[in-house]
Design an enzyme around this catalytic site. Structure first.
Site, PDB file in Angstrom:
ATOM      1  N   GLU B 283       1.100  -1.518   0.590  1.00  0.00           N
ATOM      2  CA  GLU B 283      -0.052  -0.249   0.813  1.00  0.00           C
ATOM      3  C   GLU B 283       1.097   1.357   0.452  1.00  0.00           C
ATOM      4  O   GLU B 283       0.422   2.479  -0.523  1.00  0.00           O
ATOM      5  CB  GLU B 283      -0.698   0.031   0.839  1.00  0.00           C
ATOM      6  CG  GLU B 283      -2.180   0.515   0.285  1.00  0.00           C
ATOM      7  CD  GLU B 283      -3.384   0.328   1.951  1.00  0.00           C
ATOM      8  OE1 GLU B 283      -3.959  -0.443   1.197  1.00  0.00           O
ATOM      9  OE2 GLU B 283      -3.359   0.904   3.132  1.00  0.00           O
ATOM     10  N   GLU B 286       2.170   1.900  -3.588  1.00  0.00           N
ATOM     11  CA  GLU B 286       0.900   2.610  -4.426  1.00  0.00           C
ATOM     12  C   GLU B 286       0.830   4.025  -3.873  1.00  0.00           C
ATOM     13  O   GLU B 286       0.124   4.312  -5.251  1.00  0.00           O
ATOM     14  CB  GLU B 286      -0.672   1.218  -3.395  1.00  0.00           C
ATOM     15  CG  GLU B 286      -1.289   1.621  -4.623  1.00  0.00           C
ATOM     16  CD  GLU B 286      -3.264   1.039  -5.125  1.00  0.00           C
ATOM     17  OE1 GLU B 286      -2.800   0.252  -3.958  1.00  0.00           O
ATOM     18  OE2 GLU B 286      -3.945   1.375  -5.006  1.00  0.00           O
ATOM     19  N   CYS B 303      -8.716  -2.002   3.755  1.00  0.00           N
ATOM     20  CA  CYS B 303      -8.244  -3.467   4.480  1.00  0.00           C
ATOM     21  C   CYS B 303      -9.637  -3.964   4.670  1.00  0.00           C
ATOM     22  O   CYS B 303      -9.985  -5.264   5.143  1.00  0.00           O
ATOM     23  CB  CYS B 303      -7.516  -3.303   5.892  1.00  0.00           C
ATOM     24  SG  CYS B 303      -6.233  -2.764   5.158  1.00  0.00           S
ATOM     25  N   SER B 323      -7.645   1.479  -2.897  1.00  0.00           N
ATOM     26  CA  SER B 323      -6.219   0.796  -2.769  1.00  0.00           C
ATOM     27  C   SER B 323      -6.590  -0.528  -3.309  1.00  0.00           C
ATOM     28  O   SER B 323      -7.879  -1.118  -3.006  1.00  0.00           O
ATOM     29  CB  SER B 323      -4.850   0.602  -1.349  1.00  0.00           C
ATOM     30  OG  SER B 323      -4.631  -0.167  -2.108  1.00  0.00           O
ATOM     31  N   LYS B 362     -16.029 -10.854   6.965  1.00  0.00           N
ATOM     32  CA  LYS B 362     -14.511 -10.697   6.731  1.00  0.00           C
ATOM     33  C   LYS B 362     -14.797 -12.777   5.482  1.00  0.00           C
ATOM     34  O   LYS B 362     -14.461 -12.948   4.899  1.00  0.00           O
ATOM     35  CB  LYS B 362     -13.715 -11.278   7.593  1.00  0.00           C
ATOM     36  CG  LYS B 362     -12.484 -10.222   8.216  1.00  0.00           C
ATOM     37  CD  LYS B 362     -11.497  -9.995   6.724  1.00  0.00           C
ATOM     38  CE  LYS B 362     -11.281  -8.592   7.127  1.00  0.00           C
ATOM     39  NZ  LYS B 362     -10.210  -7.768   6.140  1.00  0.00           N
ATOM     40  N   GLU B 365     -16.314 -11.169   2.232  1.00  0.00           N
ATOM     41  CA  GLU B 365     -14.703 -11.719   1.568  1.00  0.00           C
ATOM     42  C   GLU B 365     -13.670 -12.510   0.618  1.00  0.00           C
ATOM     43  O   GLU B 365     -13.607 -12.455   0.083  1.00  0.00           O
ATOM     44  CB  GLU B 365     -13.629  -9.988   2.804  1.00  0.00           C
ATOM     45  CG  GLU B 365     -12.105  -9.935   2.108  1.00  0.00           C
ATOM     46  CD  GLU B 365     -11.432  -9.476   3.080  1.00  0.00           C
ATOM     47  OE1 GLU B 365     -10.980  -9.892   4.141  1.00  0.00           O
ATOM     48  OE2 GLU B 365     -11.286  -8.057   2.168  1.00  0.00           O
ATOM     49  N   GLU B 370     -12.772 -12.152  -6.319  1.00  0.00           N
ATOM     50  CA  GLU B 370     -11.321 -12.256  -7.057  1.00  0.00           C
ATOM     51  C   GLU B 370     -10.769 -12.482  -5.530  1.00  0.00           C
ATOM     52  O   GLU B 370      -8.920 -12.278  -5.954  1.00  0.00           O
ATOM     53  CB  GLU B 370     -11.399 -10.332  -7.463  1.00  0.00           C
ATOM     54  CG  GLU B 370     -11.497  -9.188  -6.018  1.00  0.00           C
ATOM     55  CD  GLU B 370     -13.317  -9.163  -5.911  1.00  0.00           C
ATOM     56  OE1 GLU B 370     -14.035  -9.617  -6.431  1.00  0.00           O
ATOM     57  OE2 GLU B 370     -13.567  -8.584  -5.068  1.00  0.00           O
ATOM     58  N   CYS B 507     -11.788  -2.990  13.898  1.00  0.00           N
ATOM     59  CA  CYS B 507     -11.398  -4.210  14.386  1.00  0.00           C
ATOM     60  C   CYS B 507     -11.755  -3.875  15.302  1.00  0.00           C
ATOM     61  O   CYS B 507     -12.608  -5.146  15.805  1.00  0.00           O
ATOM     62  CB  CYS B 507     -10.388  -5.069  13.512  1.00  0.00           C
ATOM     63  SG  CYS B 507     -10.038  -4.224  12.244  1.00  0.00           S
TER      64      CYS B 507
END
Lengths: 390, 570
Positions: B283, B286, B303, B323, B362, B365, B370, B507
């Protein structure tokens, strides 16, 4: 104070005068009353909300004044013959009462929900509001008036709207009573009174709290208006608070023909019935609550027999939960379950059932969030008393 | 605010006039039961369990909603009050499935069950017949299971989703006895704009909302001798799971957690923290490239899967600002099935990647299209902190008494920078530590970026690094994110780098964290994380020797072709 409201001479005179003379100083003076003078006057008058619970209107208003968010002054003219007739006969006093309330609490808007069947009233009120606005009567306080028509299929709640708030608990409100206006309802704290209470506000500001307290009795000043119906016949009757039901019935007998023996159901769908032997009951908030009657709705139905009254009451008891907004646990669960206990279990399990209803009903009627739950549970418990008590 | 004096149960107390009766009672350890109240949400007074008697009031009042006033005399345990509370419970359980044996909310996690014990509401003395409960399950979501028959209509899920997250998936439906909390038009959750954050699960007092259950899938994998089970644990889990075994919020229980996982029979215990360090490498690179003009600005972190879904649903115009890095969970999944598998000659098809996360999103996710490389899923199952604790209890592992154990080699080493990913501001601070060091060739050695710390919903800072003036922002909770995005869109605010976490506080307050917490508990968790960071030997991600080894021996350059294929979404 006979005929003080629904045949208020000054109101009638005003209607005539306003249409002729835009600079009627007397009326202008009423509308110009400073907002901060309203609450003290209402507190002095000890005006109680005519919704059945009997809270002091001044206290309710005072709580609203401290609320920092959006505020509305709200009423409804839906299915109640009393609201309908009073609004028709006293449009200026209704508008005045709502306008002064808005000034007192610094409300952003004034909302009148009007049922589809009462579109004539909606149009009439709209015309009166525009007329007053044009003549500069609202110059002392800028507020939006909204007369909102409500279709029959959108009515989710058919009782006195003013039951749907609890100003003592952070101005809590039940869910929107009508479909399609949910956002308007939820985005604002509503100062909700029925038409009769707004008319009382007008009267007190016009005539002063001293005048108001000359009628009625201590802790229950002023008058109460009922719409009494027998079969197709009906009429309005105004009595001083503290009078007895029998005194009221004497007046009724002068206006419409009623049978010699009868039973009264008081409070519309939220009221229990009362026998002729119980007519010495005084008309005040506590006596009515104790008897399971609802003072607010103001509808009195005359039945020839107890059987018919009971049938009507049982239907009300079974349907009462449909009016619950469902947010408050005791109202949502209690009105349905206790109603079923009263009606369905009457024959087989009578006494045990009666004990259950009293235990649960007594415990929860004091704890429901808004006035509807309190009144509905009160009605159910009283119905059980009528049903099972010898 | 002035002080007032009140009398509660014949004792005098002084409090602020802004307090409700419930506030004062809770501060003074006077027990008042609640079902619909949550300290971080607006009170509605729906459940009527917290009613008390106030002298002069005809009716009982909800203490959560009633402001105390000077001279007030309050009774919290009179027979009238107790009778009312018991009656309320009687009504609720008479309309409840009462399937406690098979309900997910057991062992003190169901507030309704707790209160029924407390108020002696028993089946044998039940006053009303229990109604038949039709099952009304919604299993459509990859993250959340709903059972409407268990809902007690407390409305907390409505408030947290609408007010804290500004999404508004739930609403009251129907009227009267038929009232339920459901989605608009009773749509399945998957067809709504739910972002899977699980904040609704966290506040639900009964088992009506729970995370998608994956324990059974994990037990099957543990029992399968053909499966090579690799587990990763997220930073926040290490500072929260101890609470479920009676330990203090914020306490770092990494060692015991590793030990418990090994006792469960997993083959390797890795740390998501390692992938957090890798995330910073990717990151950070990037970000530098975007500053140089290769990509849209501001750059948003990636994230939090709840946040990503939120942008997809509500602000798709900002998708290119996010990102392209996968989240640490997915990076570690990808690395364990590639780097670890290759170095240890393990068939990646036999690796079962289990991830322990403080997050319900999550789960979603891990199932995204992807999140696979060469058709091999990065992560195979995700357990929340609560699910793992339940599994540990199920296997009778004495968590509190366990000896500390370390992570396994290859994907275990990590820095303080990685650990602070668990709290709002952590990703930003970790990135700044490495970016500042890289851009100034090690001259700027700032480690502690206090301005981005804390639980406020929005934090902003202006920084100067290597002559560049950078505007950064840190946001947590999607309600705050919406406000910020609107300001960015209107041009009112300009930033270079924005960290967003979908859950309030980050989190450590995720939808998979221990239940019935509050921001006060979350603060203790945050303090625990910063304590660990402060005492860590290594505090910058790029200093992690294992990270450097992975790049040198396997990935090549940060942002390079191989790294991009494995560690980025596109």
């Amino acid at each position: 104070m006979d005929n003080a409201l629904w045949l208020n001479e000054r109101e009638l005179a005003c209607v005539e005068k306003i249409s002729k003379d835009a600079s009627n100083e007397g009326i202008m003076l009423d509308f110009s009353c400073p907002g901060n003078a309203v609450i003290p006057e209402l507190l002095n008058a000890e005006l109680k909300n005519r919704d059945g619970r009997g809270h002091f209107v001044g206290d309710y208003m005072q709580t609203l004044t401290y609320h920092p968010g959006k505020k509305s002054v709200t009423t409804s003219i839906m299915t109640s013959k009393l609201d309908e007739t009073l609004a028709l006969q006293n449009p200026y006093s209704l508008i005045l009462g709502m306008f002064l309330s808005a000034k007192a609490i610094s409300a952003n808007e004034i909302i009148l929900f009007v049922g589809e069947d009462n579109q004539f009233i909606a149009q009439m009120l709209n015309i009166r509001i525009k007329q007053l606005e044009k003549m500069g009567y609202f110059k002392s306080y800028m507020v939006d008036f909204c007369v909102i028509p409500i279709k029959e299929e959108d009515i989710k709640y058919s009782q006195d709207l003013s039951l749907l708030s609890n100003y003592k608990e952070s101005l809590s409100q039940a869910r929107s009573p009508y479909q399609g206006v949910e956002e308007m309802w939820e985005n604002s704290k509503h100062f909700i009174l029925n038409v009769e209470t707004f008319l009382n506000i007008s009267l007190i500001i016009r005539n002063g709290s001293g005048w108001y307290k000359r009628s009625g009795k201590e802790s229950n000043y002023g008058s109460k208006i009922f719409y009494v119906r027998y079969k197709e016949d009906g009429c309005l009757i105004e009595v001083d608070m503290g009078s007895t039901l029998s005194e009221m019935m004497v007046k009724i007998e002068e206006k419409i023909n009623i049978p010699q023996k009868y039973v009264l159901q008081i409070g519309g769908n939220l009221g229990c019935y009362i026998k002729q032997s119980q007519l010495e009951l005084e008309i005040d908030f506590n006596s009515f609550i104790d008897a399971g009657l609802l003072l607010g709705a103001g509808t009195v139905e005359v039945f020839e027999s107890e059987k018919k009254a009971r049938k009507k009451m049982e239907s009300s008891v079974l349907k009462s939960h449909e009016n619950s907004c469902g947010k408050c646990s005791v109202c949502r669960e209690g009105t349905k379950r206790l109603g079923e206990l009263v009606v369905n279990n009457s024959s087989s399990d009578g006494l045990h059932c009666f004990e259950k209803i009293n235990y649960l009903g007594e415990a929860i009627r004091n704890s429901s969030l808004c006035g509807y739950g309190k009144m509905a549970i009160n009605m159910i418990v009283s119905a059980a008393n009528n049903q099972y008590k010898v | 605010m002035e002080n007032i004096n009140v009398t509660i149960n014949k004792q005098n107390y002084t409090a602020s006039e802004a307090n409700t009766i419930l506030d004062i009672c809770q501060k003074n350890n006077i027990d008042i039961p609640t079902l619909c109240h949550h300290p971080d949400l607006r009170s509605e007074g729906n459940c009527r369990m917290c009613v008390v008697e106030v002298k002069g009031e005809r009716d009982l009042v909800a203490s959560c909603n009633m402001k105390a006033s000077n001279g007030m005399i309050i009774e919290t345990g009179s027979s009238k009050v107790l009778k009312s509370r018991k009656a309320t419970l009687e009504l609720l359980i008479a309309n409840h499935p009462n399937d406690c044996l098979t309900c997910d909310r057991t062992s003190g996690e169901c507030k309704l069950q707790d209160l029924c014990y407390q108020y002696d509401v028993t089946r044998s003395e039940q006053i009303l017949d229990t109604l038949e409960q039709p099952k009304m399950m919604d299993l459509s979501s990859p993250s959340i299971e709903r059972d409407l028959s268990k809902c007690i209509v407390c409305g907390k899920c409505i408030r947290v989703c609408r007010e804290t997250q500004d999404i508004g998936v739930y609403q009251y439906q129907e009227r009267g006895f038929k009232t339920v909390v459901s989605t608009k038009g009773h749509e399945p959750l998957i067809d709504t704009n739910c972002i899977n954050c699980g904040q609704c699960v966290k506040v639900c007092p009964v088992g009506a909302l729970i995370e998608k259950q994956e324990i059974r899938k994990v037990i099957d994998a543990l029992r399968d001798p053909e499966v090579h089970l690799v587990v990763q644990t997220a930073p926040a889990v290490k500072h929260t799971i101890g609470e479920l075994f009676g330990m203090a919020p914020g306490e770092d229980v990494s060692g015991k957690l590793n030990s418990a996982l090994k006792k469960l029979g997993v083959d390797k215990v890795f740390s998501t923290d390692l992938a957090a360090d890798v995330t910073i490498m990717e990151e950070g690179m990037e970000f530098i490239q975007r500053i140089e003009g290769k990509g849209k600005m501001p750059m948003f972190t990636s994230c939090s899967p709840g946040w990503i879904k939120y942008v997809e649903n509500e602000f798709p115009q900002f998708l290119d600002n996010i990102s392209t890095c996968k989240s640490p969970q997915q990076m570690l999944g990808a690395l364990s099935k590639s780097f670890y598998a290759q170095k240890n000659h393990v068939d990646p098809h036999k690796i079962f990647n289990l991830s322990i996360m403080p997050c319900t999103a999550k789960k979603y996710e891990a199932q995204r299209k992807e999140m696979a490389v060469n058709e091999i899923r990065d992560v195979d199952a995700v357990l929340t902190t609560r699910e793992l604790a339940r599994l540990i209890k199920l296997e009778k592992i004495p968590f509190k008494q366990l000896r500390d154990e370390t992570y396994d080699d290859f994907l275990g080493e990590h820095t303080g920078a990685a650990r602070i990913f668990g709290t709002s501001g952590g990703v930003m601070e970790a990135a700044l530590r490495s970016v500042a060091w890289t851009l100034t060739d090690g001259v700027l050695e700032d480690i502690d970026y206090e301005k981005v710390r804390g639980l406020e919903n929005v934090k902003e800072a202006d920084l100067e690094i290597a002559g560049m003036k950078l505007k950064i922002a840190v946001v947590n909770g999607t309600a705050a994110a919406r406000r910020l995005l609107e300001k960015i869109e209107s041009g009112e605010k300009e930033y270079h780098f924005v960290e967003v976490m979908g859950c309030p506080g980050g989190c450590i307050n995720g939808g998979g964290a221990p239940l019935q917490d509050s921001m006060a508990t979350v603060k203790k968790r945050m303090e625990g994380i910063y304590r660990m960071d402060k005492n860590a030997e290594l505090r910058r991600s790029h200093e992690n020797p294992l990270v450097n080894q992975i790049y040198e021996t396997y990935l090549g350059e940060p942002g390079g072709v191989k790294a991009h294929k494995l560690l980025h979404t596109h």
